[in-house]
Scaffold this active site. Structure first.
Site, PDB file in Angstrom:
ATOM      1  N   HIS A 161     -63.152  12.906   0.156  1.00 27.39           N
ATOM      2  CA  HIS A 161     -62.040  13.807   0.447  1.00 27.39           C
ATOM      3  C   HIS A 161     -62.495  15.251   0.644  1.00 27.39           C
ATOM      4  O   HIS A 161     -61.730  16.078   1.144  1.00 27.39           O
ATOM      5  CB  HIS A 161     -60.957  13.707  -0.646  1.00 27.39           C
ATOM      6  CG  HIS A 161     -61.318  14.317  -1.958  1.00 27.39           C
ATOM      7  ND1 HIS A 161     -61.720  13.573  -3.051  1.00 27.39           N
ATOM      8  CD2 HIS A 161     -61.328  15.599  -2.394  1.00 27.39           C
ATOM      9  CE1 HIS A 161     -61.941  14.361  -4.076  1.00 27.39           C
ATOM     10  NE2 HIS A 161     -61.713  15.608  -3.699  1.00 27.39           N
ATOM     11  N   ASP A 191     -64.162   6.826  -2.293  1.00 31.08           N
ATOM     12  CA  ASP A 191     -64.049   8.284  -2.186  1.00 31.08           C
ATOM     13  C   ASP A 191     -65.414   8.951  -2.345  1.00 31.08           C
ATOM     14  O   ASP A 191     -65.551   9.970  -3.032  1.00 31.08           O
ATOM     15  CB  ASP A 191     -63.063   8.850  -3.204  1.00 31.08           C
ATOM     16  CG  ASP A 191     -62.683  10.302  -2.883  1.00 31.08           C
ATOM     17  OD1 ASP A 191     -62.897  10.737  -1.736  1.00 31.08           O
ATOM     18  OD2 ASP A 191     -62.201  11.009  -3.793  1.00 31.08           O
ATOM     19  N   SER A 270     -64.716  19.003  -7.064  1.00 34.49           N
ATOM     20  CA  SER A 270     -64.849  17.680  -6.446  1.00 34.49           C
ATOM     21  C   SER A 270     -66.225  17.518  -5.816  1.00 34.49           C
ATOM     22  O   SER A 270     -66.666  18.368  -5.042  1.00 34.49           O
ATOM     23  CB  SER A 270     -63.775  17.486  -5.373  1.00 34.49           C
ATOM     24  OG  SER A 270     -62.510  17.352  -5.940  1.00 34.49           O
TER      25      SER A 270
END
Length: 537
Positions: A161, A191, A270
């Site tokens: 992402h 992911d 992230s």
């Protein structure tokens, strides 16, 4: 400052607001200086010397250990800046909020060939699916995340992402160098993504063993929370829990197994590193659970058990081929164990078996309890899911099951998971990662709903094109959402899976001939695969 000092300074401010003569100002300055000197002298006289005995030795030893781990890990953690196009979900949502421009209603209006999507139109059955086949201009967006160098020649693991839809990717190193990066491969199911910068002898992290983690162990989280201004941030915490499910998952087949930690993780973290006390990479920081959007004590990381296997495949092939059984599962719990004649609350209960799946062909049935995989105990459904997702399609595995309390062993050949609408790369399995250009299209099965939305005649068989990336080989060939691929290299295809298999079987770098049904007519199109220097999906 102390309360006394604050009061003195505030007094000066109040007097400074009024006109003062030179003499009055000098007297005030002298008085303030004397008061401050007296106050500071009193503070020194009352100060407490630092603790130097053995009572703090453990704390100082812990500090030195954390400093050592940080010094080892920080050079391998980078900041990732991405210019990307909005995701399909964002574009679809924005499309619902905008009126169609003049002249476009005949194509995208409720009676057009691609179904309705304008504001104020009804929400009939299948209409939302029809919007997937609309060609929409995706606006450029900019985002920031983190990444970890995992090889001395510049391979970097991060979250999918973070780089989803990337047009350009830049990486800021720990020494503040800014390098261009290219996307090697992405995997939406886990992911995870791998990008690469040109380099040699770069600092990198060794993978650790996430399967040996225990709640209570010390971990450190590294990354760039809130963007560039806070690059090289490190936080400390513990493993709060292991084998957590993702509560936000939109696909039951997505593996769970997340590491939960109270080490602070915030937006921008992230793709950053979660390391153990040895500085080994045991997780990729991925999401948090919070009502405010900022850290609230519960951060989650993809375990290295999944991340390493996924990254290895992305580096080797540019894509990940996930194992697939074709079942849905529930965990065995103390509440349901007795209903299945189980003495212990461990294992995975088969809730449903998909027709014509590897599981159905092996004889697995609803109500079976899987308690072993290749002789190893299966703790729950999540553990089985993680293990199988890393198996290679075509691999034979043995499942130990309990059927009505009676033990059995089934031999099963693992299938390959194909998510409808996923993009197809231009390379076959085993191709060089230096040539990882993308074709730039996603396909879906031509089921009844899609056929109705696209107004495709019943005699047309193939795979429906769901999305085309602007500037891609598919776009250059004139392909559009709503077209149907009937043949690949003169061979018919009847589903998205057959289309993907045909693409992967095409030799590296070879042009691809497609027979395409579009707006009532068939035509041949040639796709020219791009080279490996192109970023993006």
């Amino acid at each position: 400052m102390s309360e006394v000092t604050n009061q003195l300074v505030e007094g000066v401010k109040k007097m400074a607001r009024r006109p003062l003569s030179v003499g009055a100002g000098a007297v005030l300055t002298t008085a303030l200086a004397v008061s401050l000197v007296f106050h500071e002298s009193s503070m020194r006289a009352a100060s407490v010397p630092p603790a130097v005995d053995d009572s703090v030795a453990a704390l100082t030893a812990l500090d030195r250990a954390m400093e050592s781990v940080t010094a080892h890990v920080a050079p391998a953690v980078v900041n990732v800046q991405v210019t990307s196009r909005g995701s399909e979900e964002q574009v679809a949502q924005e499309g619902q909020e905008q009126q169609l421009p003049p002249g476009f209603a005949q194509f995208f209006g409720p009676n057009g060939p691609f179904g309705g999507g304008g504001q104020g139109q009804g929400q009939g059955q299948g209409q939302g699916q029809g919007r997937r086949f609309q060609q929409q201009q995706q606006p450029l967006q900019r985002g920031v995340g983190s990444g970890i160098i995992i090889s001395p020649d510049g391979y970097i693991v991060t979250n999918n992402h973070v780089v989803d839809g990337a047009v350009t990717v830049k990486v800021t190193m720990n020494d503040r160098r800014v390098l261009d990066a290219k996307v090697i491969g992405t995997d939406k199911l886990t992911d995870l993504a791998v990008i690469k910068v040109d380099g040699h002898d770069l600092p990198f992290l060794q993978w650790g063993d996430s399967s040996s983690l225990k709640p209570g162990q010390t971990v450190l989280a590294f990354g760039s929370p809130f963007g560039m201004a806070f690059q090289d941030t490190v936080t400390r915490g513990i493993v709060s829990a292991v084998n957590r499910q993702n509560p936000f998952s939109d696909d039951a087949r997505k593996p769970g197994g997340f590491i939960q930690t109270d080490a602070a993780i915030n937006p921008g973290n992230s793709g950053g590193a979660l390391v153990n006390a040895h500085g080994e990479l045991i997780g990729i920081n991925t999401f948090i659970i919070s009502d405010s959007g900022s850290f609230a004590g519960a951060g989650f990381a993809i375990p290295s058990q999944i991340a390493k296997a996924t990254a290895d495949q992305l580096i080797a092939h540019g894509a990940v081929h996930h194992g697939y059984l074709g079942i849905s599962m529930n965990d065995v719990t103390p509440a349901n164990a007795s209903f299945f004649n189980l003495k212990e609350a461990t294992g995975a209960i088969v809730a449903q078996v998909s027709p014509d799946s590897p599981a159905s062909r092996a004889g697995l049935k609803s109500g079976d309890v899987i308690d072993k995989l290749n002789g190893r105990t299966v703790a729950d459904g999540s553990a089985l899911q993680v293990a199988v997702s890393q198996d290679q399609p075509g691999q034979t595995i043995e499942l130990g099951i309990l059927r009505n309390g009676q033990p059995m062993t089934l031999s099963l050949k693992v299938g390959e998971y194909h998510k409808p609408g996923t993009e197809v790369t231009d390379k076959e399995s085993g191709a060089s990662p230096q040539n990882t250009g993308k074709l730039g299209l996603a396909v879906d099965d031509l089921n009844q709903d899609v056929r109705q939305q696209l107004q495709v005649p019943a005699e047309v068989k193939g795979a429906a094109i769901a999305n085309v990336r602007p500037g891609s080989p598919a776009d250059d060939a004139g392909l559009q959402p709503g077209d149907v691929v009937v043949e690949v290299n003169r061979k018919p295809v009847a589903s998205a899976e057959q289309f993907a298999s045909a693409m992967h079987s095409t030799p590296q770098g070879k042009d691809i001939l497609l027979l395409v049904w579009s707006k009532g007519n068939n035509s041949y199109r040639v796709l020219h695969p791009t080279d490996g220097n192109q970023n993006g999906m």
